[in-house]
Motif scaffolding. Structure first.
Motif, mmCIF file in Angstrom:
data_model
loop_
_atom_site.group_PDB
_atom_site.id
_atom_site.type_symbol
_atom_site.label_atom_id
_atom_site.label_comp_id
_atom_site.label_asym_id
_atom_site.label_seq_id
_atom_site.Cartn_x
_atom_site.Cartn_y
_atom_site.Cartn_z
ATOM 1 N N UNK A 95 0.979 -1.073 0.150
ATOM 2 C CA UNK A 95 -0.015 -0.092 0.027
ATOM 3 C C UNK A 95 0.816 1.328 0.032
ATOM 4 N N UNK A 96 1.867 1.155 0.875
ATOM 5 C CA UNK A 96 2.666 2.478 1.224
ATOM 6 C C UNK A 96 3.451 2.916 -0.040
ATOM 7 N N UNK A 97 4.154 1.880 -0.827
ATOM 8 C CA UNK A 97 4.920 2.122 -1.848
ATOM 9 C C UNK A 97 4.462 2.736 -2.852
ATOM 10 N N UNK A 98 3.207 2.443 -3.442
ATOM 11 C CA UNK A 98 2.588 2.952 -4.743
ATOM 12 C C UNK A 98 1.996 4.511 -4.163
ATOM 13 N N UNK A 99 1.690 4.638 -3.076
ATOM 14 C CA UNK A 99 1.201 5.841 -2.548
ATOM 15 C C UNK A 99 2.225 6.779 -2.176
ATOM 16 N N UNK A 100 3.348 6.364 -2.033
ATOM 17 C CA UNK A 100 4.704 7.377 -1.864
ATOM 18 C C UNK A 100 5.228 7.597 -3.102
ATOM 19 N N UNK B 38 5.459 11.315 -5.067
ATOM 20 C CA UNK B 38 6.906 11.669 -5.585
ATOM 21 C C UNK B 38 6.615 11.949 -7.025
ATOM 22 N N UNK B 39 5.533 11.731 -7.770
ATOM 23 C CA UNK B 39 5.223 11.754 -9.137
ATOM 24 C C UNK B 39 6.052 10.767 -9.976
ATOM 25 N N UNK B 40 6.149 9.840 -9.401
ATOM 26 C CA UNK B 40 6.787 8.571 -10.299
ATOM 27 C C UNK B 40 5.635 7.538 -10.202
ATOM 28 N N UNK B 41 5.417 7.147 -11.636
ATOM 29 C CA UNK B 41 4.454 6.179 -11.941
ATOM 30 C C UNK B 41 4.561 4.803 -11.234
ATOM 31 N N UNK B 42 3.731 4.520 -10.338
ATOM 32 C CA UNK B 42 3.709 3.230 -9.528
ATOM 33 C C UNK B 42 3.980 2.014 -10.079
ATOM 34 N N UNK B 43 3.268 1.979 -11.291
ATOM 35 C CA UNK B 43 3.300 0.918 -12.017
ATOM 36 C C UNK B 43 4.855 0.379 -12.687
#
Lengths: 452, 452
Positions: B409-414, B418-423
């Motif tokens: 949960x936390x990694x994609x939200x962070x 940071x405006x980095x594509x979570x995928x």
């Protein structure tokens, strides 16, 4: 929306809704949902856990509930319909079209279903019966059974008049079907041609032979075709060539997007019906299955390592480097797997291009294997300063990455032949192969080169 | 197509084409491509390696080449256009619409581009210039700049006549735009209403306020909106509210499907432009980047293990069980990651439902962690018969699976913050976390419990 906007439209709505909930602002909530269309309402309901969602349903305008129900995720629909009485269901489905009624009845009790059936307008009932006659995973279940049909030889002007007099064409219709007296589809006429062509011309002059789908085709196969042909409207025919319905743009979107979603979910061990706000126990259970399958493969890898306790006992550096071997093989293999699964889904892999693909991946594996095994070898030499360990890890990485790429091609092709969805189990089988080959080659070589 | 058909439509075509190629049947090949439409031709060309593809281009009817070029993958288009002379390009773009011309010119030399620009019809040139004025990743670049506009107060009958006289409405148009004299969009009228409503009525009576997209919105944000709203036709306006174009159904399909594809590719470390038949060296290079990043995380895990050589030296069973800890955490985390990335893409995660989601995943992690750590513990006890090892592995699996779900949960939200594509990078970061936490807790506990 401005360029630098931080939120998408739906996130803004969601934050607003949360605020209204926090303030327990009943009037605000009522007003909020009155402003929303059916789709936004469905998306909002899907963005909350079950408890809050139950509360929110109270504020959805009652004349929209039926359409919203038809639109939300199936599990949410089932949760809501479960608690309804027969008269509730009858009230809710008023004004719904056949596709929507079918969606609601799909999740209702058998008893309620039967009673509602009996009370439906004959027109709608016939259409719902058509839909319910299909298996859940075929095109017929997703189609709109209502089409606008005209005969050959009719003028465009007459078609337009006929549509106006009989109030035909619902919001979704896109083309006019030209059929013979047996309802065999002869061609279709776009609304664009119906408007722009000379009105005295007959439909025959501008009808064309459309791409059609068979009503009993699996939706997953249909999704591949719809995607590769970029279709957004398709007549559906049965095995006798008779017109039975049509896929409207939203049906096509549903089929293609569900298919893309499914691939993504399956590749990460998530079940079809899991969404963000699926309740804890339901999530835990459905993911547990995948964790169990993964455990088998993990213990298989452990068993392989267990064969090499002699060498591990002596050289602890091997234990340190083990995850590097497994990980590099795993990534290389899953890169290949993803590319091949996409190619299969688009129907681009068949016959003798399999051999080309296999060779390609072999060479990609060999060349990347070469580069990265040397990099790993160099790091290992700097770290442990032991040329035998360096030799072993270099060879093992090279072998595992080359094998991983071949496995990335072969596994989905074999699974497909066995009629197993490659997206569903490809990743697990692949990890098993890269782990086993990785540990086997690494620790096996270590035994041969260092221990013997 | 029958229910039990083994091949999809495109696979059948592909096999047929391969046969023609094997027999070097020139007449057959010519005939084959004459029968195909633009999209099928593009899909066939994409299903062969570059060398064969060069040969196949010779058999594509010359009047279709322009449209086929606009349709194939960008790298294939670039490869073909590279070898063309100015006059070739001028010949090929004859009859193409502005969107297609823009696609072809995008991959052409600057010199050719400038010359072709000068020779374009004024109409088309103006539209191509509009498209080229946008960045590559915004909605304006994907839109159709040609719309059918009428003023308020016009009758439906007059609109129909106007369309027929001026030959308006190309194959893709879906709605009529009602604009004021500044080209501000007042509403749209569907073709369905244009046909079915009383012809003496004026457009104002049946126009509605459509959902619009801003021309400078990022396509990835637009994809989320188009999906959640199930749209298939959208007017595009600029920041002043003036109409600048429209997204037709095929534009919408392109945007949403590219977005889904991208997520899938990014999550497996495959670059945007890689397709099944991307040449070996190009594939190897683009995948190499991901392998390199992964290597860093693998060595980080190795470094963690390196801290515990004392305990590994003494108890070889730990080395055997290490992959089980890492693997169970990895799968649990990636299940969560996938669900969260989908939720983010659909705009369903914002504000205080993040806390609910976090709690949910924590509990899913804890409950699955409990179940599977006990299972692993039981197997370990049977295997090694050592209660201390069993205790260590049970605790480590439980810790790693719980942490994995929280990290999912936390990694994609962070990353999103940071405006980095979570995928794009979520999976790599997650694996690093689950490997490090897994080995740290497993070997750390072993040191504390067994060694000390």
């Amino acid at each position: 929306m401005r360029d630098d906007d931080k939120f998408t439209h739906s996130e803004e709505q969601l934050l607003h809704l949360q605020q209204l909930l926090d303030n327990a602002d009943g009037t605000g909530l009522k007003g909020f949902f009155v402003e929303l269309d059916v789709l936004d309402t469905a998306r909002m309901l899907e963005s909350f856990p079950a408890k809050t969602r139950d509360l929110l349903w109270e504020f959805v305008p009652s004349d929209l509930i039926g359409e919203v129900l038809a639109e939300v995720d199936e599990t949410i629909r089932a949760d809501y319909v479960e608690d309804l009485s027969l008269s509730d269901v009858q009230e809710i489905i008023k004004g719904l079209d056949a596709q929507e009624v079918a969606e609601v009845l799909d999740v209702a009790d058998e008893a309620i279903k039967t009673s509602v059936y009996a009370s439906l307008d004959e027109d709608i009932r016939a259409q719902v019966e058509v839909l319910h006659a299909y298996e859940e995973d075929v095109v017929g279940r997703y189609m709109d059974p209502e089409t606008v049909n005209v005969k050959q030889g009719v003028s465009l002007e007459a078609v337009q008049r006929y549509i106006r007099i009989h109030h035909l064409l619902d919001d979704e219709s896109q083309e006019i079907m030209i059929t013979d007296k047996y309802k065999r589809l002869l061609g279709t006429l776009t609304l664009i041609d119906l408007i722009k062509q000379p009105q005295e011309a007959v439909v025959d002059d501008y009808m064309y032979e459309p791409f059609t789908l068979n009503d009993r085709m699996k939706v997953s196969d249909a999704a591949a075709l719809l995607r590769s042909k970029e279709l957004h409207f398709v007549p559906v025919i049965d095995s006798d060539g008779l017109l039975v319905g049509q896929l409207n743009p939203t049906d096509v979107l549903e089929i293609t997007q569900d298919d893309a979603d499914l691939t993504l979910k399956h590749m990460s061990g998530v079940s079809d019906e899991e969404e963000v706000f699926t309740p804890i126990m339901r999530s835990a259970k459905s993911r547990g299955v995948w964790l169990g399958i993964n455990l088998l493969t993990a213990f298989l890898a452990a068993a392989v390592i267990g064969q090499f306790t002699a060498v591990l006992d002596q050289i602890v550096a091997l234990a340190i480097l083990m995850p590097v071997v497994a990980s590099m093989g795993g990534i290389a293999g899953s890169q290949t797997l993803t590319v091949v699964i996409r190619g299969l889904a688009l129907g681009q892999i068949a016959g003798n291009n399999k051999r080309w693909l296999y060779n390609k991946e072999l060479w990609v594996g060999i060349s990347n294997g070469l580069v990265w095994s040397l990099v790993v070898g160099a790091i290992s030499q700097l770290w442990f300063g032991d040329i035998l360990i360096t030799l072993v890890i270099t060879l093992a990485i090279f072998i595992n990455m080359s094998v991983a790429n071949m496995a990335g091609v072969l596994i989905p092709l074999v699974l497909k032949k066995l009629k197993i969805d490659p997206a569903l189990s490809g990743a697990v089988v692949l990890t098993t192969v890269t782990d086993v080959i990785g540990f086997l080659s690494f620790l096996g070589l270590a035994t041969l080169i260092i221990l013997v």
